[in-house]
Enzyme design. Structure first.
Site, PDB file in Angstrom:
ATOM      1  N   LYS A   1       0.833  -1.206   0.000  1.00  0.00           N
ATOM      2  CA  LYS A   1       0.000   0.000   0.000  1.00  0.00           C
ATOM      3  C   LYS A   1       0.858   1.242   0.000  1.00  0.00           C
ATOM      4  O   LYS A   1       0.492   2.261  -0.529  1.00  0.00           O
ATOM      5  CB  LYS A   1      -0.883   0.004   1.233  1.00  0.00           C
ATOM      6  CG  LYS A   1      -2.246  -0.528   0.907  1.00  0.00           C
ATOM      7  CD  LYS A   1      -3.212  -0.308   2.023  1.00  0.00           C
ATOM      8  CE  LYS A   1      -4.455  -1.097   1.659  1.00  0.00           C
ATOM      9  NZ  LYS A   1      -5.159  -1.662   2.731  1.00  0.00           N
TER      10      LYS A   1
HETATM   11  N1  GLU Z   1     -10.434  -3.304   4.594  1.00  0.00           N
HETATM   12  C1  GLU Z   1      -9.774  -4.430   4.020  1.00  0.00           C
HETATM   13  C2  GLU Z   1      -8.492  -3.978   3.359  1.00  0.00           C
HETATM   14  O1  GLU Z   1      -8.342  -2.827   2.990  1.00  0.00           O
HETATM   15  C3  GLU Z   1     -10.626  -5.161   2.996  1.00  0.00           C
HETATM   16  C4  GLU Z   1     -11.804  -5.806   3.604  1.00  0.00           C
HETATM   17  C5  GLU Z   1     -12.617  -6.657   2.661  1.00  0.00           C
HETATM   18  O2  GLU Z   1     -12.685  -6.388   1.462  1.00  0.00           O
HETATM   19  O3  GLU Z   1     -13.234  -7.575   3.165  1.00  0.00           O
HETATM   20  O4  GLU Z   1      -7.607  -4.783   3.202  1.00  0.00           O
END
Ligand code: GLU
Length: 320
Positions: A256
């Site tokens: 990220k």
């Molecule tokens: N919030 C999670 C992430 O950014 C993804 C959650 C999901 O898609 O279930 O990795």
């Protein structure tokens, strides 16, 4: 006839949005738009400590820059709001109380350190919970935690006799897990009172009527736990599609925080949004019809290539 599908992109605003997340977002949208469904954006900003200031706004701007929009979301509203997890804490607490009343969760006074030491697991690895507090009187656990100056976490009581969960995925290979044996009773509410990802994601997808989950395959291993929670809550699990990673040209995973493949960094380098849209669509096997919505026709997420995609940035000065 089945109701139109509902899909979502649920990013955690912990850093700059990168090409891999953008690809997941586009795939999630196309998967439901192609079937006349609605696409939701949900911000998973549970963890205030990890959320960089302004990260949510920057992420939404990056998504809009690639031409993505959403039918429901934090900035556009909708019938299933609020669309930011930080505003949904009462729902997680109410669900915890519901689970507690049914004996499906129990308090745990163990710290991460206690568990790592008990399991002699390498630092950072998630050891299988040995069940330390599982059969204790909840009042005694609460008293023990108080004496240690800690809060309690709450764990989901997994069933040792349940048949293994088999996740049939539309893109990745199926996975099988006996949750009790392979993961153990997992945390649904942290000791600091913040809902764990596993609980929040299931509660929200249920409450928001999500029928199609398209996300990165780094979450595949979490899916059997989520299926167990759907069962505990008496809800119907969505269909799953876990997309492979986008790798950097050197074969390394896009993190990220890896700036060079960040959407904002590409924009600043002068990469045209239309070029990026074309790359994302092509990588998903979809034909670019000028806009993402127009390109949804005929898209089948189940036909996305399950092997990792290698990102190749355009040469400086590439034009649309
Ligand atoms: N919030 C999670 C992430 O950014 C993804 C959650 C999901 O898609 O279930 O990795």
């Amino acid at each position: 006839m089945d109701a139109p599908p509902r899909g979502r992109f649920a990013p955690t605003p912990s850093g700059a949005l990168h090409v891999g997340s953008a690809r997941t977002a586009v795939a999630s949208a196309l998967a439901v738009w192609s079937a006349g469904g609605r696409f939701l954006l949900r911000v998973e900003d549970l963890d205030a400590a990890r959320a960089a200031p302004g990260a949510t706004a920057a992420m939404l701007a990056d998504l809009r820059w690639i031409g993505l929009d959403w039918d429901e979301g934090p900035d556009v509203g909708g019938p299933a709001g609020p669309y930011a997890q930080r505003d949904r804490a009462p729902l997680y607490q109410a669900t915890l109380a519901w689970l507690r009343d049914r004996g499906l969760v129990y308090p745990c006074a163990c710290s991460r350190r206690d568990l790592e030491q008990a399991a002699q697991a390498p630092h950072g690895a998630e050891p299988v919970y040995p069940g330390t507090c599982r059969d204790d009187d909840p009042a005694a656990v609460l008293a023990r935690a108080r004496a240690l100056g800690r809060g309690v976490s709450w764990r989901f009581r997994t069933d040792p006799d349940a048949p293994p969960v088999i996740v049939r995925d539309r893109v990745s290979a199926p996975i099988t897990q006996q949750v009790h044996r392979d993961v153990g009773d997992f945390v649904v509410m942290r000791a600091d009172g913040v809902a764990a990802y596993q609980l929040a994601v299931v509660v929200d997808d249920l409450a928001m009527g999500v029928t199609e989950v398209v996300r990165g395959d780094d979450l595949l291993a979490s899916t059997p736990r989520q299926v167990a929670l759907y069962e505990g809550l008496g809800g119907r699990a969505p269909r799953w599609a876990h997309l492979p990673l986008v790798l950097g040209g050197d074969g390394a995973r896009l993190a990220k925080r890896s700036g060079s493949m960040g959407i904002a960094a590409l924009r600043e380098r002068g990469v045209p949004a239309a070029w990026l849209r074309g790359w994302l669509l092509e990588s998903l096997g979809a034909r670019d019809q000028g806009t993402l919505r127009a390109s949804a026709g005929g898209f089948d997420v189940g036909a996305v290539d399950p092997s990792p995609v290698v990102w190749r940035a355009p040469a400086a000065g590439a034009s649309s």
